[in-house]
Design a protein around this motif. Structure first.
Motif, PDB file in Angstrom:
ATOM      1  N   GLU A 140      54.945  88.678  39.436  1.00 33.05           N
ATOM      2  CA  GLU A 140      54.816  87.586  38.467  1.00 33.05           C
ATOM      3  C   GLU A 140      54.900  88.176  37.058  1.00 33.05           C
ATOM      4  O   GLU A 140      54.129  89.082  36.707  1.00 33.05           O
ATOM      5  CB  GLU A 140      53.496  86.847  38.647  1.00 33.05           C
ATOM      6  CG  GLU A 140      53.457  85.991  39.904  1.00 33.05           C
ATOM      7  CD  GLU A 140      52.194  85.150  39.998  1.00 33.05           C
ATOM      8  OE1 GLU A 140      51.244  85.429  39.225  1.00 33.05           O
ATOM      9  OE2 GLU A 140      52.148  84.246  40.826  1.00 33.05           O
ATOM     10  N   SER A 142      54.747  87.318  33.061  1.00 36.40           N
ATOM     11  CA  SER A 142      54.270  86.300  32.113  1.00 36.40           C
ATOM     12  C   SER A 142      54.764  86.606  30.699  1.00 36.40           C
ATOM     13  O   SER A 142      54.664  87.751  30.231  1.00 36.40           O
ATOM     14  CB  SER A 142      52.740  86.240  32.109  1.00 36.40           C
ATOM     15  OG  SER A 142      52.256  85.818  33.371  1.00 36.40           O
ATOM     16  N   THR A 153      55.698  81.732  33.159  1.00 36.90           N
ATOM     17  CA  THR A 153      55.470  82.695  34.245  1.00 36.90           C
ATOM     18  C   THR A 153      56.584  82.573  35.263  1.00 36.90           C
ATOM     19  O   THR A 153      56.852  81.473  35.775  1.00 36.90           O
ATOM     20  CB  THR A 153      54.113  82.451  34.924  1.00 36.90           C
ATOM     21  OG1 THR A 153      53.071  82.506  33.943  1.00 36.90           O
ATOM     22  CG2 THR A 153      53.850  83.498  36.005  1.00 36.90           C
ATOM     23  N   LYS A 154      57.223  83.700  35.572  1.00 36.89           N
ATOM     24  CA  LYS A 154      58.323  83.705  36.534  1.00 36.89           C
ATOM     25  C   LYS A 154      57.959  84.586  37.721  1.00 36.89           C
ATOM     26  O   LYS A 154      57.398  85.668  37.553  1.00 36.89           O
ATOM     27  CB  LYS A 154      59.612  84.203  35.884  1.00 36.89           C
ATOM     28  CG  LYS A 154      60.103  83.296  34.764  1.00 36.89           C
ATOM     29  CD  LYS A 154      61.595  83.430  34.563  1.00 36.89           C
ATOM     30  CE  LYS A 154      62.117  82.398  33.567  1.00 36.89           C
ATOM     31  NZ  LYS A 154      63.574  82.311  33.556  1.00 36.89           N
ATOM     32  N   THR A 155      58.293  84.091  38.911  1.00 38.70           N
ATOM     33  CA  THR A 155      58.049  84.839  40.142  1.00 38.70           C
ATOM     34  C   THR A 155      59.373  85.409  40.635  1.00 38.70           C
ATOM     35  O   THR A 155      60.327  84.670  40.854  1.00 38.70           O
ATOM     36  CB  THR A 155      57.441  83.930  41.228  1.00 38.70           C
ATOM     37  OG1 THR A 155      56.227  83.344  40.728  1.00 38.70           O
ATOM     38  CG2 THR A 155      57.137  84.729  42.491  1.00 38.70           C
ATOM     39  N   THR A 166      59.557  79.258  38.388  1.00 40.10           N
ATOM     40  CA  THR A 166      59.248  79.314  36.952  1.00 40.10           C
ATOM     41  C   THR A 166      58.183  78.282  36.649  1.00 40.10           C
ATOM     42  O   THR A 166      58.301  77.122  37.045  1.00 40.10           O
ATOM     43  CB  THR A 166      60.498  79.035  36.099  1.00 40.10           C
ATOM     44  OG1 THR A 166      61.505  80.000  36.387  1.00 40.10           O
ATOM     45  CG2 THR A 166      60.161  79.089  34.621  1.00 40.10           C
TER      46      THR A 166
END
Length: 271
Positions: A140, A142, A153-155, A166
């Motif tokens: 993750e 941020s 926040t992107k996974t 996202t």
């Protein structure tokens, strides 16, 4: 008669010198072996005995033998399972998460293009993957976008390299990054409300305070509450903080009554 006595004495002195020299030779040859003899039969001659004698002397003098420092094991470019992210993984997922659209549409703490990176952490596995030893590793990433005060926040799936999700939130204030803390200190030093900080620094060190590099810095997010001055009413929606300042090789300097609004790039006093 007198001459004979002198000659006799000369022979006596010479004989004594030879005897002393012979004794010294014998001591030099026999003493190390006899002094280091091992009653248990463990001795192997003069070489080993000298080493033992040296060790005994070191122990008697309290000598400390130098330690052996081993090199840290090389960090792999990819972790496994729930291992912490490696440096290579951290760098890779940050690049994958920061696509061109986000880069062009956002601003960092200094007002430049691109969001401010906050954290890169290993993501928790999905519930369906808890017992799966081969579950994919995800991270993750941020970012804080100062253009619209949002937390993005992107996974990222580390196995496929794809961004799987996202999430964008407003009014969320994660812990501050080092870059944000330094920028806040720079704003405070340049502001008229930083006069007291600079004066205290001069009193403590005898030097002028001109850059955050002269300070050891900590920070804490500040949110508006019932008693907050109007100038700080947006803190919580805006990115605001208090600084805790220490002069390098010097004392702490109290600046808790000052709040830096990084979003508005302004300083205000509380209390």
């Amino acid at each position: 008669m007198r001459t004979i006595v002198h000659r006799h004495l000369g022979k006596v002195v010479a004989g004594a010198a030879i005897a002393v020299a012979g004794t010294a030779v014998m001591v030099g040859i026999t003493l190390p072996g006899s002094a280091g003899a091992d009653d248990s039969g463990g001795g192997n001659g003069a070489g080993q005995t000298s080493q033992q004698a040296g060790q005994s002397q070191d122990q008697a003098q309290g000598a400390v033998q130098p330690g052996v420092v081993e090199d840290a094991p090389a960090e792999g470019d990819k972790g496994k399972g729930r291992d912490p992210l490696t440096d290579d993984e951290t760098e890779r997922v940050e690049k994958l998460a920061l696509d061109q659209q986000l880069f062009r549409s956002s601003e960092n703490v200094e007002g430049d293009k691109g969001p401010q990176r906050i954290t890169v952490d290993l993501a928790e596995p999905d519930e369906s993957e808890l017992d799966d030893p081969n579950a994919p590793r995800r991270a993750e990433v941020s970012f804080y976008d100062y253009k619209d005060d949002s937390l993005v926040t992107k996974t990222v799936n580390l196995d496929t390299g794809k961004v799987e999700g996202t999430d964008t939130q407003h009014g969320v204030q994660p812990p501050l990054s080092r870059a944000e803390t330094v920028e806040a200190a720079q704003l405070l030093i340049a502001d008229r409300l930083g006069t007291g900080l600079k004066a205290d620094f001069k009193d403590a060190t005898g030097k002028e305070l001109t850059t955050p590099d002269q300070l050891l810095l900590n920070s804490m997010v500040y949110r508006a509450n019932a008693g907050t001055p109007a100038a700080l009413a947006d803190c919580g929606k805006h990115r605001c903080l208090r600084l805790f300042v220490k002069a390098k090789n010097g004392p702490w300097i109290d600046s808790r009554d000052l709040v830096v609004d990084l979003s508005a790039r302004k300083i205000a006093k509380v209390g």
